[in-house]
Motif scaffolding. Structure first.
Motif, PDB file in Angstrom:
ATOM      1  N   HIS A 161      -3.423 -25.737 -17.112  1.00 12.81           N
ATOM      2  CA  HIS A 161      -4.222 -26.621 -17.946  1.00 12.81           C
ATOM      3  C   HIS A 161      -5.590 -26.891 -17.301  1.00 12.81           C
ATOM      4  O   HIS A 161      -5.770 -26.729 -16.102  1.00 12.81           O
ATOM      5  CB  HIS A 161      -3.478 -27.944 -18.157  1.00 12.81           C
ATOM      6  CG  HIS A 161      -2.061 -27.765 -18.610  1.00 12.81           C
ATOM      7  ND1 HIS A 161      -1.730 -27.404 -19.893  1.00 12.81           N
ATOM      8  CD2 HIS A 161      -0.886 -27.870 -17.936  1.00 12.81           C
ATOM      9  CE1 HIS A 161      -0.415 -27.315 -20.002  1.00 12.81           C
ATOM     10  NE2 HIS A 161       0.122 -27.575 -18.827  1.00 12.81           N
ATOM     11  N   ASP A 162      -6.509 -27.330 -18.133  1.00  8.04           N
ATOM     12  CA  ASP A 162      -7.832 -27.697 -17.634  1.00  8.04           C
ATOM     13  C   ASP A 162      -7.769 -29.139 -17.150  1.00  8.04           C
ATOM     14  O   ASP A 162      -8.381 -30.049 -17.707  1.00  8.04           O
ATOM     15  CB  ASP A 162      -8.879 -27.537 -18.732  1.00  8.04           C
ATOM     16  CG  ASP A 162     -10.287 -27.777 -18.219  1.00  8.04           C
ATOM     17  OD1 ASP A 162     -10.478 -27.696 -16.992  1.00  8.04           O
ATOM     18  OD2 ASP A 162     -11.176 -28.068 -19.041  1.00  8.04           O
ATOM     19  N   GLY A 163      -6.974 -29.339 -16.103  1.00  8.88           N
ATOM     20  CA  GLY A 163      -6.735 -30.684 -15.604  1.00  8.88           C
ATOM     21  C   GLY A 163      -6.872 -30.744 -14.094  1.00  8.88           C
ATOM     22  O   GLY A 163      -7.444 -29.851 -13.465  1.00  8.88           O
ATOM     23  N   ARG A 205      -3.631 -28.619 -13.568  1.00  9.60           N
ATOM     24  CA  ARG A 205      -4.034 -27.240 -13.285  1.00  9.60           C
ATOM     25  C   ARG A 205      -3.046 -26.602 -12.312  1.00  9.60           C
ATOM     26  O   ARG A 205      -2.705 -25.423 -12.415  1.00  9.60           O
ATOM     27  CB  ARG A 205      -5.439 -27.257 -12.667  1.00  9.60           C
ATOM     28  CG  ARG A 205      -5.991 -25.895 -12.264  1.00  9.60           C
ATOM     29  CD  ARG A 205      -7.266 -26.056 -11.444  1.00  9.60           C
ATOM     30  NE  ARG A 205      -7.854 -24.757 -11.160  1.00  9.60           N
ATOM     31  CZ  ARG A 205      -8.914 -24.275 -11.794  1.00  9.60           C
ATOM     32  NH1 ARG A 205      -9.508 -24.969 -12.728  1.00  9.60           N
ATOM     33  NH2 ARG A 205      -9.389 -23.079 -11.476  1.00  9.60           N
ATOM     34  N   LYS A 264       5.528 -27.172 -15.972  1.00  7.53           N
ATOM     35  CA  LYS A 264       4.769 -26.632 -17.095  1.00  7.53           C
ATOM     36  C   LYS A 264       3.434 -26.029 -16.655  1.00  7.53           C
ATOM     37  O   LYS A 264       2.600 -25.686 -17.492  1.00  7.53           O
ATOM     38  CB  LYS A 264       4.501 -27.740 -18.123  1.00  7.53           C
ATOM     39  CG  LYS A 264       5.754 -28.419 -18.649  1.00  7.53           C
ATOM     40  CD  LYS A 264       6.667 -27.432 -19.367  1.00  7.53           C
ATOM     41  CE  LYS A 264       7.870 -28.178 -19.956  1.00  7.53           C
ATOM     42  NZ  LYS A 264       8.823 -27.241 -20.613  1.00  7.53           N
ATOM     43  N   CYS A 265       3.230 -25.900 -15.351  1.00 13.57           N
ATOM     44  CA  CYS A 265       2.018 -25.294 -14.812  1.00 13.57           C
ATOM     45  C   CYS A 265       2.374 -24.618 -13.494  1.00 13.57           C
ATOM     46  O   CYS A 265       3.496 -24.775 -12.997  1.00 13.57           O
ATOM     47  CB  CYS A 265       0.929 -26.350 -14.599  1.00 13.57           C
ATOM     48  SG  CYS A 265       1.229 -27.446 -13.189  1.00 13.57           S
ATOM     49  N   TRP A 301       3.448 -34.816 -14.820  1.00 14.66           N
ATOM     50  CA  TRP A 301       2.066 -34.453 -14.523  1.00 14.66           C
ATOM     51  C   TRP A 301       1.820 -32.965 -14.738  1.00 14.66           C
ATOM     52  O   TRP A 301       0.700 -32.544 -15.066  1.00 14.66           O
ATOM     53  CB  TRP A 301       1.710 -34.850 -13.090  1.00 14.66           C
ATOM     54  CG  TRP A 301       1.272 -36.268 -12.969  1.00 14.66           C
ATOM     55  CD1 TRP A 301       2.014 -37.345 -12.568  1.00 14.66           C
ATOM     56  CD2 TRP A 301      -0.026 -36.785 -13.288  1.00 14.66           C
ATOM     57  NE1 TRP A 301       1.271 -38.501 -12.613  1.00 14.66           N
ATOM     58  CE2 TRP A 301       0.013 -38.185 -13.041  1.00 14.66           C
ATOM     59  CE3 TRP A 301      -1.209 -36.210 -13.738  1.00 14.66           C
ATOM     60  CZ2 TRP A 301      -1.091 -39.013 -13.250  1.00 14.66           C
ATOM     61  CZ3 TRP A 301      -2.311 -37.023 -13.929  1.00 14.66           C
ATOM     62  CH2 TRP A 301      -2.254 -38.407 -13.691  1.00 14.66           C
ATOM     63  N   GLU A 306       2.544 -31.225 -17.099  1.00 10.85           N
ATOM     64  CA  GLU A 306       2.207 -30.954 -18.494  1.00 10.85           C
ATOM     65  C   GLU A 306       0.702 -30.977 -18.746  1.00 10.85           C
ATOM     66  O   GLU A 306       0.233 -30.540 -19.793  1.00 10.85           O
ATOM     67  CB  GLU A 306       2.905 -31.972 -19.402  1.00 10.85           C
ATOM     68  CG  GLU A 306       4.431 -31.870 -19.353  1.00 10.85           C
ATOM     69  CD  GLU A 306       5.103 -32.935 -20.200  1.00 10.85           C
ATOM     70  OE1 GLU A 306       4.375 -33.738 -20.845  1.00 10.85           O
ATOM     71  OE2 GLU A 306       6.351 -32.968 -20.225  1.00 10.85           O
ATOM     72  N   ARG A 307      -0.053 -31.482 -17.775  1.00  8.78           N
ATOM     73  CA  ARG A 307      -1.516 -31.525 -17.951  1.00  8.78           C
ATOM     74  C   ARG A 307      -2.281 -31.105 -16.700  1.00  8.78           C
ATOM     75  O   ARG A 307      -3.515 -31.176 -16.673  1.00  8.78           O
ATOM     76  CB  ARG A 307      -1.961 -32.923 -18.361  1.00  8.78           C
ATOM     77  CG  ARG A 307      -1.352 -34.051 -17.544  1.00  8.78           C
ATOM     78  CD  ARG A 307      -1.834 -35.401 -18.021  1.00  8.78           C
ATOM     79  NE  ARG A 307      -0.941 -36.470 -17.618  1.00  8.78           N
ATOM     80  CZ  ARG A 307      -1.303 -37.717 -17.431  1.00  8.78           C
ATOM     81  NH1 ARG A 307      -2.566 -38.053 -17.597  1.00  8.78           N
ATOM     82  NH2 ARG A 307      -0.429 -38.644 -17.093  1.00  8.78           N
TER      83      ARG A 307
END
Length: 289
Positions: A147-149, A251, A280-281, A246, A248-249
């Motif tokens: 993600h872009d997080g 990087r 999830k990342c 965390w 889930e959003r």
């Protein structure tokens, strides 16, 4: 902690492995390091029938397939990052011991979350779990979506977890990303009726202790990396639950191989195990202690 040695990516011909190649290629290019692709295809002990070695024709077919797998992975890396220095090898060795040995001289080992040899329904392959448990350098398991997080790091105040904090700051600085330091201080089981953990004692004092622990864990790193914005998160929850949320959003999620609650001989703690299987990342696991 800064990665200064070549990055090694293990491949097996699966789609997750090629995802790992692209991630590793970008990481190597960002850090101006070389990328070494390894396809360990040896499986000692496999025989045709009962105690009869594999026929030469079968071995030749397997070798040809190994050549194809390695070539595809190397080409994927070169296409993704044309300026990157890419090398490759296909040793006839079992994947886990081969990659663990390579981890002694690598800056990072990168693997897909599951391979073509895995079982249906298995969330993470045996190679990812085995190398994460025994590798001598940081091991990245590429799964989910990047993600872009922020870069997220789990902090528990243990000596084992300190390399994870150092590497998380370095990753954040390299990729110009914010850092979230998560300290989930409760390992108690949830109440089956109310969905909340129980702690018996002076909760205010305990919360202050956790704030001090997080501050001490981060001390020095924010001075070393002044351009990295840091968010501190302290929550009464199980670490694996918070870090999975965390992921889930995020990087990237960075954790130690085991935390202060783990047994000394347990190479992977419950939190790192949960992330390898369910994050999830991408997940980056460090060793220490």
């Amino acid at each position: 902690m800064s990665i200064t040695k070549p990055i090694v990516v293990g491949v097996d011909g699966s789609a997750p492995a090629l995802d790992a190649v692209r991630w590793a290629a970008r990481e190597a290019l960002q850090r101006r390091l070389g990328l070494h692709v390894v396809h360990a295809w040896g499986m000692p002990g496999i025989h045709y029938g009962s105690g009869v070695p594999l026929p030469a024709s079968v071995f030749d077919t397997l070798e040809q397939d190994a050549t194809r797998v390695l070539g595809e992975a190397v080409e994927t890396a070169r296409s993704f990052a044309p300026k990157l220095s890419v090398t490759g090898e296909m040793p006839y060795e079992p994947p886990v011991p081969c990659l663990v040995e390579r981890s002694r001289t690598a800056g990072m080992i990168v693997l897909g979350s599951s391979g073509r040899g895995g079982f249906v329904g298995m969330l993470a392959g045996s190679t990812a779990v085995g190398v994460s448990a025994h590798g001598r350098c940081p091991v990245a398991v590429i799964r989910g979506t990047e993600h872009d997080g922020p870069i997220v790091v789990g902090v528990d105040g243990s000596a084992v977890g300190e390399p994870a904090i150092a590497l998380a700051f370095d990753e954040a600085a390299e990729h110009d990303a914010p850092l979230v330091a998560v300290h989930a201080w409760s390992d108690f089981e949830y109440d089956s009726f109310h969905g909340s953990p129980h702690y018996f004692g002076d909760t205010d004092t305990f919360a202050e202790e956790q704030q001090r622990l997080l501050a001490e864990s981060l001390a020095g790193y924010q001075e070393k990396y002044p351009d990295v914005p840091v968010e501190r998160v302290i929550v009464g929850d199980r670490p694996r639950h918070q870090l999975l949320l965390w992921s889930e959003r995020a990087r990237l999620v960075v954790v130690g191989s085991r935390g202060r609650g783990g047994f000394r001989d347990l190479l992977l703690g419950s939190t790192s195990q949960a992330l390898i299987h369910h994050a999830k990342c991408p997940v980056l696991i460090t060793r220490g202690g």
